[in-house]
Design a protein around this motif. Structure first.
Motif, PDB file in Angstrom:
ATOM      1  N   ASP A  52      23.689 -14.859 -57.799  1.00 19.86           N
ATOM      2  CA  ASP A  52      24.481 -13.951 -58.545  1.00 19.86           C
ATOM      3  C   ASP A  52      25.369 -13.155 -57.569  1.00 19.86           C
ATOM      4  N   ASN A  53      26.471 -12.771 -58.090  1.00 20.75           N
ATOM      5  CA  ASN A  53      27.526 -12.077 -57.302  1.00 20.75           C
ATOM      6  C   ASN A  53      27.845 -12.609 -56.010  1.00 20.75           C
ATOM      7  N   SER A  54      27.756 -14.138 -55.973  1.00 24.27           N
ATOM      8  CA  SER A  54      28.031 -14.890 -54.544  1.00 24.27           C
ATOM      9  C   SER A  54      29.500 -15.366 -55.057  1.00 24.27           C
ATOM     10  N   ALA A  55      30.001 -15.711 -53.486  1.00 26.50           N
ATOM     11  CA  ALA A  55      31.368 -16.384 -53.855  1.00 26.50           C
ATOM     12  C   ALA A  55      31.095 -17.860 -54.326  1.00 26.50           C
ATOM     13  N   TYR A  56      30.224 -18.478 -54.038  1.00 28.26           N
ATOM     14  CA  TYR A  56      30.057 -20.013 -54.532  1.00 28.26           C
ATOM     15  C   TYR A  56      29.955 -19.706 -56.210  1.00 28.26           C
ATOM     16  N   GLN A  57      29.205 -18.539 -56.790  1.00 30.77           N
ATOM     17  CA  GLN A  57      29.439 -18.318 -58.336  1.00 30.77           C
ATOM     18  C   GLN A  57      30.688 -18.047 -58.946  1.00 30.77           C
ATOM     19  N   GLU A  58      31.457 -17.335 -58.201  1.00 28.39           N
ATOM     20  CA  GLU A  58      32.805 -16.887 -58.489  1.00 28.39           C
ATOM     21  C   GLU A  58      33.748 -18.180 -58.637  1.00 28.39           C
ATOM     22  N   PHE A  59      33.614 -19.038 -57.464  1.00 28.55           N
ATOM     23  CA  PHE A  59      34.496 -19.983 -57.204  1.00 28.55           C
ATOM     24  C   PHE A  59      34.065 -21.314 -58.544  1.00 28.55           C
ATOM     25  N   GLY A  60      32.787 -21.335 -58.966  1.00 37.49           N
ATOM     26  CA  GLY A  60      32.077 -22.133 -59.820  1.00 37.49           C
ATOM     27  C   GLY A  60      32.840 -21.817 -61.151  1.00 37.49           C
ATOM     28  N   ASN A 182      20.687 -11.934 -52.646  1.00 33.93           N
ATOM     29  CA  ASN A 182      21.942 -10.968 -52.152  1.00 33.93           C
ATOM     30  C   ASN A 182      21.796  -9.466 -52.953  1.00 33.93           C
ATOM     31  N   THR A 183      21.928  -9.743 -54.052  1.00 33.37           N
ATOM     32  CA  THR A 183      22.172  -8.392 -54.966  1.00 33.37           C
ATOM     33  C   THR A 183      20.729  -7.287 -54.658  1.00 33.37           C
ATOM     34  N   PRO A 184      19.725  -7.855 -54.784  1.00 32.54           N
ATOM     35  CA  PRO A 184      18.559  -6.698 -54.440  1.00 32.54           C
ATOM     36  C   PRO A 184      18.520  -6.310 -52.949  1.00 32.54           C
ATOM     37  N   ALA A 185      18.968  -7.436 -52.031  1.00 29.20           N
ATOM     38  CA  ALA A 185      19.147  -7.005 -50.710  1.00 29.20           C
ATOM     39  C   ALA A 185      19.994  -5.743 -50.392  1.00 29.20           C
ATOM     40  N   GLY A 192      18.623   2.477 -47.777  1.00 32.91           N
ATOM     41  CA  GLY A 192      17.953   2.760 -46.467  1.00 32.91           C
ATOM     42  C   GLY A 192      16.801   2.220 -46.161  1.00 32.91           C
ATOM     43  N   ARG A 193      16.260   1.213 -47.170  1.00 35.31           N
ATOM     44  CA  ARG A 193      15.008   0.817 -46.867  1.00 35.31           C
ATOM     45  C   ARG A 193      14.859  -0.449 -45.834  1.00 35.31           C
ATOM     46  N   ILE A 194      16.099  -0.981 -45.653  1.00 30.47           N
ATOM     47  CA  ILE A 194      16.375  -1.970 -44.650  1.00 30.47           C
ATOM     48  C   ILE A 194      17.408  -1.611 -43.735  1.00 30.47           C
ATOM     49  N   ASP A 195      17.410  -2.182 -42.507  1.00 31.07           N
ATOM     50  CA  ASP A 195      18.437  -1.823 -41.302  1.00 31.07           C
ATOM     51  C   ASP A 195      19.566  -2.609 -41.596  1.00 31.07           C
ATOM     52  N   GLY A 196      19.654  -3.954 -42.115  1.00 27.21           N
ATOM     53  CA  GLY A 196      20.937  -4.689 -42.230  1.00 27.21           C
ATOM     54  C   GLY A 196      20.475  -5.905 -43.013  1.00 27.21           C
ATOM     55  N   LEU A 197      21.667  -6.607 -43.283  1.00 25.31           N
ATOM     56  CA  LEU A 197      21.675  -7.859 -44.108  1.00 25.31           C
ATOM     57  C   LEU A 197      22.603  -8.881 -43.648  1.00 25.31           C
ATOM     58  N   VAL A 198      22.450 -10.032 -43.842  1.00 20.55           N
ATOM     59  CA  VAL A 198      23.226 -11.157 -43.429  1.00 20.55           C
ATOM     60  C   VAL A 198      23.773 -11.976 -44.709  1.00 20.55           C
ATOM     61  N   PHE A 199      25.039 -11.963 -44.762  1.00 22.50           N
ATOM     62  CA  PHE A 199      25.489 -12.985 -45.715  1.00 22.50           C
ATOM     63  C   PHE A 199      26.358 -14.254 -44.880  1.00 22.50           C
ATOM     64  N   SER A 200      26.556 -15.105 -45.736  1.00 22.20           N
ATOM     65  CA  SER A 200      27.628 -16.019 -45.201  1.00 22.20           C
ATOM     66  C   SER A 200      28.324 -16.335 -46.299  1.00 22.20           C
ATOM     67  N   SER A 201      29.673 -15.797 -46.558  1.00 20.65           N
ATOM     68  CA  SER A 201      30.216 -15.973 -47.841  1.00 20.65           C
ATOM     69  C   SER A 201      31.876 -15.788 -47.460  1.00 20.65           C
ATOM     70  N   ALA A 202      32.561 -16.213 -48.409  1.00 25.57           N
ATOM     71  CA  ALA A 202      34.118 -15.936 -48.554  1.00 25.57           C
ATOM     72  C   ALA A 202      34.135 -14.632 -48.912  1.00 25.57           C
ATOM     73  N   ASP A 204      35.793 -13.209 -51.226  1.00 26.03           N
ATOM     74  CA  ASP A 204      35.922 -12.935 -52.370  1.00 26.03           C
ATOM     75  C   ASP A 204      34.747 -12.414 -52.972  1.00 26.03           C
ATOM     76  N   ALA A 205      33.642 -12.677 -52.482  1.00 25.47           N
ATOM     77  CA  ALA A 205      32.412 -12.199 -53.079  1.00 25.47           C
ATOM     78  C   ALA A 205      32.286 -10.728 -53.401  1.00 25.47           C
ATOM     79  N   PRO A 206      31.993 -10.233 -54.819  1.00 28.92           N
ATOM     80  CA  PRO A 206      32.182  -9.085 -55.103  1.00 28.92           C
ATOM     81  C   PRO A 206      31.256  -7.934 -54.195  1.00 28.92           C
ATOM     82  N   LEU A 207      30.203  -8.521 -53.613  1.00 22.07           N
ATOM     83  CA  LEU A 207      29.102  -7.709 -52.764  1.00 22.07           C
ATOM     84  C   LEU A 207      29.901  -7.329 -51.365  1.00 22.07           C
ATOM     85  N   ILE A 208      30.451  -8.606 -50.944  1.00 19.46           N
ATOM     86  CA  ILE A 208      31.447  -8.300 -49.646  1.00 19.46           C
ATOM     87  C   ILE A 208      32.401  -7.312 -49.924  1.00 19.46           C
TER      88      ILE A 208
END
Length: 450
Positions: A52-60, A182-185, A192-202, A204-208
């Motif tokens: 959900d909310n990934s670039a793959y979903q948007e392009f789909g 991605n969304t819960p992360a 502030g409950r985690i220090d960082g997160l890693v995406f690999s996405s275009a 265009d993804a709303p979260l990016i």
């Protein structure tokens, strides 16, 4: 007039009788060739996208809308990401026909063995490492002990990030790696409950887009990006330009160097070529423009993929869409393109049939005359070796039979080109009548036909 019309140069009825089975065979062969040799493309296809909310979903969703214009229904199948999509394509029981797969997820030989083909690389999807920390982090070795979310195992990020850590001499156990989607992360990072997160996405993804503009969230700068591309050929070095997100607020405040695999459209090798063409044409419309990391027309491309490129897709990249599909609706163009199969199949039958039908037509016309010769022969046999006391009775009966035969022969409709055979039959009837009269001798003259 109806009686005159019986005598024509050509008998349509006889021709239809002679050519009818051949015509039926041609029609059946054409239908079989049309549906079996080159079947019609299915009207539904399933595309595996991403979280959900990934670039793959948007392009789909964009592909779904693009193919709907050609009457193709695209079913979107959410997934964990690239690895999950790849496994679904390899699973014979899965209903997924095509999916987004990240470069570096498989090898050329393995993909070929599993019956997978690439429809081309679509866009770069940089590795985004967003962090919530007060101190500046310039190298990955500074992540020791931090809680970093890399996503579920079904996505391509966990494996890719572990490979990145390995070339930096960092054991994954030195970090606390999370597997949230991605969304819960993102919620955990903002809380502030985690220090960082890693995406690999275009981008265009709303979260990016959101994280790039969120105060307190920093993007890691891969200053050694060029070195990563030398170690991993499936990665490319891209730059996020200063101010590309928001020129007025100068976001980001500097150029960021990023490493990026490419997103590839991967399908089963048995996907219908017409659907391959549609997907590649849609990809050119969706991904062909200029973007943050690409120039206009740079994507889609047959490059940057380790998976063998589909022949239909390769032909598109070399010469563009099929000629008919440029000017006609998809289903009309596809029908006309497939008709060559029918032409080849019919051509294989028409040549031998063209040599069979004319003699068959001639035989059919002549058979209407020749079958009466059997009746004449039967009359001749009936008057041979007749006892003297029965001659008058037998000869009279056979003369009546000849009269009946002649009456029926006179009603035969036959083309003018075969008239000589009809008149020959009538003269032979008279010949048999005279012979019977001679055999009767003095027992009375032959009765003339009415």
């Amino acid at each position: 007039m109806p009686r005159v019309l019986k005598f024509t140069r050509f008998s349509l009825r006889d021709f239809l009788v002679a050519a009818g089975p051949a015509a039926l065979a041609l029609v059946l062969t054409g239908i079989l060739a049309y549906w079996l040799v080159d079947p019609s493309p299915p009207s539904t296809v399933t595309l595996a996208t991403g979280q959900d909310n990934s670039a793959y979903q948007e392009f789909g969703r964009k592909y779904e809308a693009a193919l709907a214009k050609s009457g193709i229904q695209v079913g979107l199948a959410p997934s964990m990401g690239s690895q999950d999509n790849l496994q679904r394509l390899q699973d014979d029981n899965s209903k997924v026909d095509i999916a987004f797969v990240q470069s570096g997820s498989t090898e050329h030989d393995a993909a070929q063995k599993q019956g997978l083909v690439s429809l081309g690389s679509l866009f770069t999807e940089p590795v985004w490492l967003f962090m919530r920390t007060q101190k500046a982090v310039g190298q990955l070795s500074q992540l020791h002990g931090m809680k970093i979310n890399v996503g579920p195992e079904g996505s391509g990020v966990p494996g890719l990030f572990r490979r990145i850590l390995s070339v930096n001499g960092i054991e994954p156990s030195a970090l606390r790696l999370g597997d949230l989607e991605n969304t819960p992360a993102t919620v955990e990072l903002l809380a502030g409950r985690i220090d960082g997160l890693v995406f690999s996405s275009a981008p265009d993804a709303p979260l990016i887009q959101m994280l790039l503009q969120t105060p307190g969230i920093k993007l890691f700068d891969f200053a050694q990006a060029e070195a990563y591309t030398r170690r991993f050929p499936f990665l490319t070095h891209v730059i996020l330009p200063r101010g590309i997100v928001d020129l007025g607020r100068d976001l980001p405040p500097k150029d960021y160097h990023l490493i990026a695999p490419t997103a590839t459209l991967v399908a089963r090798a048995d996907l219908h070529p017409a659907l391959v063409n549609l997907f590649v044409q849609a990809a050119a419309d969706i991904h062909g423009g200029a973007g943050w990391f690409q120039r206009r027309g740079e994507f889609p491309t047959a490059s940057y993929t380790e998976i063998p490129v589909s022949p239909a897709a390769k032909k598109f990249y070399e010469s563009g869409p099929p000629l008919l599909q440029r000017y006609l609706p998809f289903w009309v163009a596809n029908f006309l393109e497939r008709m060559w199969v029918v032409v080849v199949a019919l051509g294989a039958l028409i040549l031998p049939l063209s040599r069979i039908i004319p003699p068959l037509y001639v035989w059919k016309v002549r058979s209407r005359v020749y079958r009466w010769y059997g009746q004449l022969r039967a009359v001749e046999q009936a008057v041979e070796d007749v006892p003297a006391e029965r001659r008058r009775e037998v000869f009279a009966a056979q003369l009546d039979r000849l009269n009946d035969i002649e009456e029926r022969v006179n009603r035969i409709s036959i083309p003018l080109s075969f008239a000589d055979e009809l008149y020959g039959l009538r003269s032979h009837i008279n010949f048999v009548r005279r012979r019977i009269a001679e055999l009767m001798g003095g027992e009375g003259p032959a009765t003339p036909p009415p």
